[in-house]
Design a protein around this motif. Structure first.
Motif, PDB file in Angstrom:
ATOM      1  N   ALA A  51       0.821  -1.212   0.000  1.00  0.00           N
ATOM      2  CA  ALA A  51       0.000   0.000   0.000  1.00  0.00           C
ATOM      3  C   ALA A  51       0.854   1.260   0.000  1.00  0.00           C
ATOM      4  N   ALA A  52       0.513   2.180  -0.894  1.00  0.00           N
ATOM      5  CA  ALA A  52       1.177   3.477  -0.946  1.00  0.00           C
ATOM      6  C   ALA A  52       0.970   4.219   0.369  1.00  0.00           C
ATOM      7  N   MET A  53       1.946   5.024   0.722  1.00  0.00           N
ATOM      8  CA  MET A  53       1.896   5.921   1.879  1.00  0.00           C
ATOM      9  C   MET A  53       1.874   5.204   3.226  1.00  0.00           C
ATOM     10  N   THR A  54       2.365   3.967   3.265  1.00  0.00           N
ATOM     11  CA  THR A  54       2.564   3.281   4.542  1.00  0.00           C
ATOM     12  C   THR A  54       4.079   3.284   4.796  1.00  0.00           C
ATOM     13  N   PRO A  55       4.508   3.162   6.041  1.00  0.00           N
ATOM     14  CA  PRO A  55       5.942   3.328   6.348  1.00  0.00           C
ATOM     15  C   PRO A  55       6.880   2.415   5.560  1.00  0.00           C
ATOM     16  N   GLY A  56       6.618   1.108   5.544  1.00  0.00           N
ATOM     17  CA  GLY A  56       7.510   0.189   4.839  1.00  0.00           C
ATOM     18  C   GLY A  56       7.525   0.427   3.339  1.00  0.00           C
ATOM     19  N   CYS A  57       6.363   0.643   2.774  1.00  0.00           N
ATOM     20  CA  CYS A  57       6.272   0.854   1.322  1.00  0.00           C
ATOM     21  C   CYS A  57       6.920   2.176   0.921  1.00  0.00           C
ATOM     22  N   THR A  58       6.813   3.175   1.788  1.00  0.00           N
ATOM     23  CA  THR A  58       7.465   4.457   1.531  1.00  0.00           C
ATOM     24  C   THR A  58       8.975   4.281   1.544  1.00  0.00           C
ATOM     25  N   LYS A  59       9.494   3.563   2.537  1.00  0.00           N
ATOM     26  CA  LYS A  59      10.938   3.311   2.634  1.00  0.00           C
ATOM     27  C   LYS A  59      11.435   2.599   1.377  1.00  0.00           C
ATOM     28  N   GLU A  60      10.705   1.568   0.952  1.00  0.00           N
ATOM     29  CA  GLU A  60      11.119   0.798  -0.222  1.00  0.00           C
ATOM     30  C   GLU A  60      11.086   1.662  -1.484  1.00  0.00           C
ATOM     31  N   ALA A  61      10.012   2.424  -1.681  1.00  0.00           N
ATOM     32  CA  ALA A  61       9.888   3.275  -2.869  1.00  0.00           C
ATOM     33  C   ALA A  61      10.963   4.357  -2.883  1.00  0.00           C
ATOM     34  N   CYS A  62      11.276   4.924  -1.722  1.00  0.00           N
ATOM     35  CA  CYS A  62      12.338   5.931  -1.636  1.00  0.00           C
ATOM     36  C   CYS A  62      13.696   5.307  -1.928  1.00  0.00           C
ATOM     37  N   ASP A  63      13.937   4.084  -1.441  1.00  0.00           N
ATOM     38  CA  ASP A  63      15.193   3.390  -1.728  1.00  0.00           C
ATOM     39  C   ASP A  63      15.346   3.133  -3.227  1.00  0.00           C
ATOM     40  N   PHE A  64      14.256   2.702  -3.882  1.00  0.00           N
ATOM     41  CA  PHE A  64      14.329   2.500  -5.335  1.00  0.00           C
ATOM     42  C   PHE A  64      14.580   3.830  -6.046  1.00  0.00           C
ATOM     43  N   THR A  65      13.893   4.897  -5.612  1.00  0.00           N
ATOM     44  CA  THR A  65      14.093   6.210  -6.223  1.00  0.00           C
ATOM     45  C   THR A  65      15.542   6.662  -6.050  1.00  0.00           C
ATOM     46  N   ASP A  66      16.095   6.486  -4.846  1.00  0.00           N
ATOM     47  CA  ASP A  66      17.468   6.907  -4.567  1.00  0.00           C
ATOM     48  C   ASP A  66      18.481   6.145  -5.417  1.00  0.00           C
ATOM     49  N   ASN A  67      18.142   4.942  -5.847  1.00  0.00           N
ATOM     50  CA  ASN A  67      19.060   4.106  -6.633  1.00  0.00           C
ATOM     51  C   ASN A  67      18.654   3.978  -8.099  1.00  0.00           C
ATOM     52  N   LEU A  68      17.689   4.771  -8.517  1.00  0.00           N
ATOM     53  CA  LEU A  68      17.173   4.665  -9.885  1.00  0.00           C
ATOM     54  C   LEU A  68      18.257   4.941 -10.928  1.00  0.00           C
ATOM     55  N   ASP A  69      19.095   5.948 -10.699  1.00  0.00           N
ATOM     56  CA  ASP A  69      20.155   6.270 -11.662  1.00  0.00           C
ATOM     57  C   ASP A  69      21.157   5.126 -11.789  1.00  0.00           C
ATOM     58  N   VAL A  70      21.504   4.505 -10.661  1.00  0.00           N
ATOM     59  CA  VAL A  70      22.442   3.377 -10.666  1.00  0.00           C
ATOM     60  C   VAL A  70      21.838   2.207 -11.450  1.00  0.00           C
ATOM     61  N   LEU A  71      20.572   1.917 -11.170  1.00  0.00           N
ATOM     62  CA  LEU A  71      19.899   0.816 -11.878  1.00  0.00           C
ATOM     63  C   LEU A  71      19.765   1.130 -13.369  1.00  0.00           C
ATOM     64  N   ALA A  72      19.383   2.359 -13.704  1.00  0.00           N
ATOM     65  CA  ALA A  72      19.224   2.747 -15.111  1.00  0.00           C
ATOM     66  C   ALA A  72      20.558   2.643 -15.851  1.00  0.00           C
ATOM     67  N   ALA A  73      21.641   3.064 -15.206  1.00  0.00           N
ATOM     68  CA  ALA A  73      22.965   2.996 -15.830  1.00  0.00           C
ATOM     69  C   ALA A  73      23.365   1.548 -16.103  1.00  0.00           C
ATOM     70  N   ALA A  74      22.852   0.623 -15.283  1.00  0.00           N
ATOM     71  CA  ALA A  74      23.136  -0.803 -15.483  1.00  0.00           C
ATOM     72  C   ALA A  74      22.126  -1.456 -16.431  1.00  0.00           C
ATOM     73  N   GLY A  75      21.201  -0.650 -16.997  1.00  0.00           N
ATOM     74  CA  GLY A  75      20.253  -1.165 -17.984  1.00  0.00           C
ATOM     75  C   GLY A  75      18.934  -1.649 -17.432  1.00  0.00           C
TER      76      GLY A  75
END
Length: 165
Positions: A51-75
């Protein structure tokens, strides 16, 4: 899924490396249709969250956002899927400044196809719900990695290590 992988009653079928990733087309936070098939030729991380806007899901979505450039650079492209409506996903994206693509699966058909919806333990009780899961889909549309019952915190860092990114 093959007939031999028929799940027990109440238990979703689990995908494994080598399986064909179930195709889907779902609306994003803006109501635009996003299809997995349109990403053939790229690797895709598909993650399912309750569920969006719950603590765990927010943490996970923010972690993916913070690493999006690294993941995109790896394809890798990243798609996050929950049963939330697009309007709620848009609020979630705005509130948390998320850059990951969030998709709505309100009828849970894609969650079910990936084995990410079914019986799970919640505070010691068995309930039906979203099983936090992450899949890596290769360029040909096959499951390269399947992770079920992942933890919201630390999962993205572990995924990056597993993918050697």
């Amino acid at each position: 899924m093959s007939a031999s992988s028929t799940p027990a009653a109440g238990t979703p079928g689990r995908l494994a490396p080598g399986d064909t990733a179930p195709d889907f087309t779902l609306p994003d936070a803006d109501g635009n249709q996003v299809a997995l098939a349109d990403r053939r030729g790229r690797k895709v991380v598909v993650y399912f969250y309750p569920a969006a806007m719950t603590p765990g899901c927010t943490k996970e979505a923010c972690d993916f956002t913070d690493n999006l450039d690294v993941l995109a650079a790896a394809g890798y492209d990243v798609l996050g899927i929950s049963p939330d409506a697009p309007e709620k996903l848009a609020k979630f994206r705005e509130k948390e400044s998320l850059k990951v693509t969030l998709l709505a699966d309100p009828d849970r058909s894609v969650l079910t196809a990936y084995g990410a919806y079914g019986e799970k333990k919640n505070y010691g009780k068995t309930v039906m719900g979203v099983i936090r899961s992450t899949f890596v889909v290769d360029e040909e549309g096959k499951i390269a990695e399947a992770f079920y019952n992942v933890r919201a915190t630390g999962h993205v860092a572990k995924l990056l290590r597993d993918l050697k990114v």
